[in-house]
Design a protein around this motif. Structure first.
Motif, PDB file in Angstrom:
ATOM      1  N   ASP A  31       0.037  -3.850  11.706  1.00 13.36           N
ATOM      2  CA  ASP A  31      -1.055  -4.610  12.328  1.00 13.36           C
ATOM      3  C   ASP A  31      -2.411  -4.260  11.762  1.00 13.36           C
ATOM      4  N   GLY A  32      -2.449  -3.505  10.663  1.00 15.97           N
ATOM      5  CA  GLY A  32      -3.714  -3.226  10.009  1.00 15.97           C
ATOM      6  C   GLY A  32      -4.366  -1.938  10.431  1.00 15.97           C
ATOM      7  N   ALA A  40      -7.316   6.344   2.722  1.00 17.83           N
ATOM      8  CA  ALA A  40      -7.332   6.624   1.288  1.00 17.83           C
ATOM      9  C   ALA A  40      -6.040   6.114   0.649  1.00 17.83           C
ATOM     10  N   ALA A  41      -6.145   5.650  -0.595  1.00 17.62           N
ATOM     11  CA  ALA A  41      -4.968   5.196  -1.327  1.00 17.62           C
ATOM     12  C   ALA A  41      -4.096   6.393  -1.688  1.00 17.62           C
ATOM     13  N   VAL A  42      -2.771   6.191  -1.644  1.00 21.52           N
ATOM     14  CA  VAL A  42      -1.856   7.259  -2.036  1.00 21.52           C
ATOM     15  C   VAL A  42      -1.489   7.167  -3.511  1.00 21.52           C
ATOM     16  N   ALA A  43      -1.713   6.006  -4.126  1.00 18.96           N
ATOM     17  CA  ALA A  43      -1.445   5.834  -5.553  1.00 18.96           C
ATOM     18  C   ALA A  43      -2.272   4.673  -6.077  1.00 18.96           C
ATOM     19  N   SER A  44      -2.647   4.779  -7.344  1.00 22.32           N
ATOM     20  CA  SER A  44      -3.457   3.720  -7.932  1.00 22.32           C
ATOM     21  C   SER A  44      -3.215   3.632  -9.430  1.00 22.32           C
ATOM     22  N   GLY A 100       1.752   1.253   7.209  1.00 24.68           N
ATOM     23  CA  GLY A 100       1.332   1.395   8.596  1.00 24.68           C
ATOM     24  C   GLY A 100      -0.155   1.637   8.756  1.00 24.68           C
ATOM     25  N   GLU A 101      -0.837   2.042   7.658  1.00 17.96           N
ATOM     26  CA  GLU A 101      -2.271   2.295   7.758  1.00 17.96           C
ATOM     27  C   GLU A 101      -3.087   1.042   7.520  1.00 17.96           C
ATOM     28  N   VAL A 102      -2.641   0.205   6.565  1.00 19.65           N
ATOM     29  CA  VAL A 102      -3.304  -1.067   6.293  1.00 19.65           C
ATOM     30  C   VAL A 102      -2.239  -2.118   6.025  1.00 19.65           C
ATOM     31  N   SER A 103      -2.628  -3.375   6.121  1.00 17.35           N
ATOM     32  CA  SER A 103      -1.697  -4.464   5.834  1.00 17.35           C
ATOM     33  C   SER A 103      -2.396  -5.527   5.001  1.00 17.35           C
ATOM     34  N   PRO A 104      -1.822  -5.899   3.835  1.00 21.26           N
ATOM     35  CA  PRO A 104      -0.643  -5.290   3.217  1.00 21.26           C
ATOM     36  C   PRO A 104      -0.966  -3.926   2.638  1.00 21.26           C
TER      37      PRO A 104
END
Length: 222
Positions: A31-32, A40-44, A100-104
């Motif tokens: 749900d965003g 924070a991003a886990v991979a980029s 679960g932290e952001v969507s998508p």
């Protein structure tokens, strides 16, 4: 976003690639998250460089084209090799967040500029080019031209289904994912049916299987 160290960039590339072709539901099932600081991003992967996306054409698709008198072809740097359409990857980027932290939780794009495929019949040629994979919605967008004239830019052409995806394979320099299904989108089906005057049982359905994709990317070194 801070730059990743070389070793982390390699891990990030693998993590991002592994999530590129998940089913749509898997990429947008939360749900965003709540209020507060941005996660924070886990991979980029800041810049995809090199290698290809290949689509092994399904026999049902090629048989359907043959029955309609439609001949597939390629343009630009694309190739048609042993029944597979091959498009060079020219750029793009991918960022992965914790599910679960952001969507998508997977965002970015995989670009294939300067190449594409054609479908020709009865003096009419439809060109689908500059394909752009959006992992956040499991869609492929591209430019459409009919007999050399632009009809639609950045149209929703294909839907991706990663439920048949095989495990990730890697070498020292590449990572490969094979098994994602490529389906004709409702938008593309409507356009093709209208262009070629197809209706009823001859009409191309919106979820018609085109083939199975193999994505091979170059891994960051170091």
């Amino acid at each position: 976003m801070p730059l990743l160290a070389p070793s982390r960039r390699r891990v990030a590339a693998l993590a991002g690639l592994a999530l590129l072709t998940l089913p749509l539901a898997a990429c947008g099932d939360d749900d965003g998250g709540g209020a507060g600081s941005a996660p924070a991003a886990v991979a980029s992967i800041d810049a995809l460089r090199g290698k290809t996306t290949a689509v092994k054409l399904d026999k049902g698709f090629t048989d359907a084209l043959s029955s309609l008198g439609v001949t597939p072809g390629v343009v630009g740097t694309a190739k048609l090799v042993k029944g597979s359409l091959v498009f060079p990857i020219t750029g793009g980027n991918v960022t992965v967040f914790e599910p679960g932290e952001v969507s998508p939780y997977v965002i970015g794009q995989v670009q294939h500029e300067g190449s594409g495929l054609t479908l020709s019949a009865g003096g009419t040629t439809v060109r689908l080019s500059n394909l752009n994979v959006d992992p956040g919605v499991s869609r492929v967008y591209g430019d459409v031209a009919v007999n050399g004239r632009t009809a639609v830019s950045s149209a929703f052409l294909f839907q991706l289904d990663g439920r048949t995806l095989n495990p990730l394979k890697t070498t020292d320099s590449t990572a490969t994912l094979q098994g994602t299904k490529v389906l004709v989108s409702p938008v593309a089906a409507k356009l093709l049916n209208s262009t070629y005057g197809l209706s009823g049982k001859k009409a191309i359905p919106g979820d018609f299987l085109v083939g199975v994709a193999t994505i091979t990317v170059a891994l960051p070194q170091g």
